[in-house]
Enzyme design. Structure first.
Site, short mmCIF file in Angstrom:
data_model
loop_
_atom_site.label_atom_id
_atom_site.label_comp_id
_atom_site.label_asym_id
_atom_site.label_seq_id
_atom_site.Cartn_x
_atom_site.Cartn_y
_atom_site.Cartn_z
N LYS A 13 51.50 35.75 50.57
CA LYS A 13 51.75 34.30 50.69
C LYS A 13 52.79 33.84 49.66
O LYS A 13 53.75 33.16 50.01
CB LYS A 13 50.44 33.51 50.48
CG LYS A 13 49.34 33.86 51.47
CD LYS A 13 48.10 33.02 51.26
CE LYS A 13 47.40 33.25 49.93
NZ LYS A 13 46.86 34.62 49.75
N ARG A 88 41.00 26.55 51.83
CA ARG A 88 40.32 27.85 51.81
C ARG A 88 38.89 27.75 52.29
O ARG A 88 38.17 28.76 52.29
CB ARG A 88 40.28 28.39 50.39
CG ARG A 88 41.39 29.36 50.14
CD ARG A 88 41.22 29.88 48.75
NE ARG A 88 42.51 29.88 48.16
CZ ARG A 88 43.08 30.94 47.62
NH1 ARG A 88 42.44 32.06 47.54
NH2 ARG A 88 44.28 30.86 47.13
N ARG A 127 50.64 44.48 41.37
CA ARG A 127 51.48 43.28 41.23
C ARG A 127 51.78 42.97 39.76
O ARG A 127 50.93 43.10 38.89
CB ARG A 127 50.77 42.08 41.86
CG ARG A 127 51.48 40.76 41.56
CD ARG A 127 50.99 39.62 42.37
NE ARG A 127 49.57 39.40 42.24
CZ ARG A 127 48.89 38.55 42.99
NH1 ARG A 127 49.52 37.86 43.92
NH2 ARG A 127 47.60 38.39 42.84
N ARG A 160 48.02 39.64 36.53
CA ARG A 160 47.03 38.56 36.60
C ARG A 160 45.65 39.09 36.24
O ARG A 160 45.27 40.20 36.62
CB ARG A 160 47.03 37.96 38.01
CG ARG A 160 48.01 36.81 38.12
CD ARG A 160 48.20 36.31 39.49
NE ARG A 160 46.99 36.09 40.27
CZ ARG A 160 46.97 35.59 41.50
NH1 ARG A 160 48.12 35.26 42.08
NH2 ARG A 160 45.85 35.42 42.15
N ARG A 171 37.24 39.07 45.52
CA ARG A 171 38.08 38.03 46.16
C ARG A 171 38.16 38.25 47.67
O ARG A 171 38.15 37.30 48.45
CB ARG A 171 39.49 38.06 45.55
CG ARG A 171 39.53 37.45 44.16
CD ARG A 171 40.77 37.84 43.40
NE ARG A 171 42.01 37.39 43.98
CZ ARG A 171 43.21 37.89 43.67
NH1 ARG A 171 43.31 38.85 42.78
NH2 ARG A 171 44.28 37.42 44.23
P1 AP5 Z 1 51.78 38.03 46.83
O1 AP5 Z 1 52.92 37.42 47.58
O2 AP5 Z 1 51.64 37.67 45.39
O3 AP5 Z 1 50.41 37.79 47.64
P2 AP5 Z 1 49.53 36.50 47.82
O4 AP5 Z 1 49.06 36.46 49.21
O5 AP5 Z 1 50.24 35.28 47.28
O6 AP5 Z 1 48.31 36.91 46.87
P3 AP5 Z 1 47.48 36.06 45.83
O7 AP5 Z 1 46.70 37.06 45.03
O8 AP5 Z 1 48.36 35.12 45.04
O9 AP5 Z 1 46.55 35.28 46.76
P4 AP5 Z 1 45.24 34.61 46.40
O10 AP5 Z 1 45.07 33.74 47.58
O11 AP5 Z 1 44.12 35.49 46.07
O12 AP5 Z 1 45.55 33.92 44.98
P5 AP5 Z 1 45.81 32.44 44.53
O13 AP5 Z 1 46.74 32.48 43.41
O14 AP5 Z 1 46.10 31.55 45.67
O15 AP5 Z 1 51.92 39.61 47.00
C1 AP5 Z 1 50.99 40.49 46.37
C2 AP5 Z 1 51.70 41.79 45.98
O16 AP5 Z 1 52.14 42.44 47.18
C3 AP5 Z 1 52.96 41.59 45.13
O17 AP5 Z 1 53.05 42.62 44.20
C4 AP5 Z 1 54.13 41.68 46.13
O18 AP5 Z 1 55.31 42.17 45.55
C5 AP5 Z 1 53.56 42.64 47.18
N1 AP5 Z 1 54.03 42.35 48.54
C6 AP5 Z 1 54.17 41.13 49.13
N2 AP5 Z 1 54.58 41.26 50.41
C7 AP5 Z 1 54.71 42.61 50.62
C8 AP5 Z 1 55.10 43.40 51.76
N3 AP5 Z 1 55.46 42.83 52.92
N4 AP5 Z 1 55.10 44.74 51.63
C9 AP5 Z 1 54.73 45.34 50.47
N5 AP5 Z 1 54.36 44.65 49.34
C10 AP5 Z 1 54.35 43.31 49.43
O19 AP5 Z 1 44.33 32.04 44.02
C11 AP5 Z 1 43.80 32.62 42.86
C12 AP5 Z 1 42.43 32.01 42.58
O20 AP5 Z 1 42.54 30.59 42.39
C13 AP5 Z 1 41.38 32.16 43.71
O21 AP5 Z 1 40.72 33.40 43.66
C14 AP5 Z 1 40.46 30.98 43.38
O22 AP5 Z 1 39.61 31.27 42.31
C15 AP5 Z 1 41.43 29.90 42.93
N6 AP5 Z 1 41.90 29.07 44.06
C16 AP5 Z 1 43.17 28.96 44.53
N7 AP5 Z 1 43.22 28.13 45.57
C17 AP5 Z 1 41.95 27.69 45.78
C18 AP5 Z 1 41.37 26.83 46.74
N8 AP5 Z 1 42.09 26.25 47.70
N9 AP5 Z 1 40.03 26.63 46.67
C19 AP5 Z 1 39.27 27.19 45.69
N10 AP5 Z 1 39.77 28.03 44.76
C20 AP5 Z 1 41.11 28.28 44.80
#
Ligand code: AP5
Length: 215
Positions: A13, A88, A127, A160, A171
């Site tokens: 994402k 979410r 990552r 992270r 997660r």
């Molecule tokens: P990346 O693009 O970073 O993936 P992502 O989907 O953004 O992963 P996140 O870990 O950021 O998602 P998340 O939803 O768990 O975390 P968030 O920060 O929102 O890519 C990942 C890796 O893969 C990278 O190394 C990249 O280079 C590689 N990659 C990407 N595309 C690729 C491809 N096509 N091929 C190969 N490699 C690739 O949330 C974190 C925490 O915040 C949650 O756990 C929760 O506690 C809290 N939180 C956030 N939002 C909410 C909400 N709405 N409600 C409640 N809690 C929330």
């Protein structure tokens, strides 16, 4: 263009969001990034959020809904927005729908990026992110020239705290239980678009871009 970007942790994402906002020039509202900033700034909200995020649990709905309400009421979103990581839960989706109705806006599309569980774990544990500009790397797939320094701004790269394998597995469990039902929710509303996230980053973006051009 008002978009929601969905997908399990590690689906890509953040990677795709930076390419979408780079091309379509819409504000990127990522709840994970906003919450991590409150944690880094050690605000009271950050202290609460950290206790959930470190375990891989969701931060309570009322907290994230409040964050989104604040961001959607800013003038910058008049030409559109990209929500990344929100909603979410069904409760968050319902709150969003009500907020947008009050603002006279609607969601144009939900883009759900899919990838297998093993691929998600591999991506998250490898990552690295730049502290300064937020550029996302992967140690194997998209490595920086130096393992601890950003190629773009020379900022420090970090792993992270929620990217350890144990927390990643939790997660993914939380995602299945709380967020997966949103796929059906948006499908029923006729807004869901599925993107295969298991191709190379640029190929995934080509598919996303094709979809957005046709909106
Ligand atoms: P990346 O693009 O970073 O993936 P992502 O989907 O953004 O992963 P996140 O870990 O950021 O998602 P998340 O939803 O768990 O975390 P968030 O920060 O929102 O890519 C990942 C890796 O893969 C990278 O190394 C990249 O280079 C590689 N990659 C990407 N595309 C690729 C491809 N096509 N091929 C190969 N490699 C690739 O949330 C974190 C925490 O915040 C949650 O756990 C929760 O506690 C809290 N939180 C956030 N939002 C909410 C909400 N709405 N409600 C409640 N809690 C929330």
């Amino acid at each position: 263009m008002n978009l929601i970007l969905m997908g399990a942790p590690g689906a890509g994402k953040g990677t795709q969001a930076s390419m979408i906002v780079g091309k379509y020039r819409i504000p990127h509202i990522a709840t994970g990034d906003i919450l991590r900033k409150t944690v880094a700034d050690k605000t009271p909200l950050g202290l609460t959020a950290k206790s959930y995020m470190d375990k891989g649990e969701l931060v309570p709905d009322e907290v994230v809904i409040g964050i989104i309400r604040e961001h959607l009421s800013k003038s910058g979103v008049s030409k559109g927005f990209l929500l990344d990581g929100f909603p979410r839960t069904i409760a968050q989706a319902e709150a969003l729908s009500q907020m947008l109705e009050e603002l006279g806006k609607k969601v144009d599309a939900v883009v759900n990026i899919e990838a297998s569980e093993e691929e998600l774990v591999r991506r998250l544990t490898g990552r690295r992110t730049c502290k300064k500009c937020g550029r996302i790397y992967h140690l194997v797939v998209d490595p920086p020239r130096s393992p601890e320094v950003c190629d773009i701004c020379s900022g420090e790269l970090y792993q992270r705290s929620d990217d350890s394998e144990t927390t990643v597995r939790n997660r993914l469990k939380v995602y299945q239980k709380e967020t997966f039902p949103l796929i059906e929710y948006y499908k029923k509303k006729g807004l869901l678009n599925v993107i295969d996230g298991e191709h190379e980053v640029e190929e995934v973006f080509e598919d996303v871009d094709k979809l957005l051009k046709n909106l």
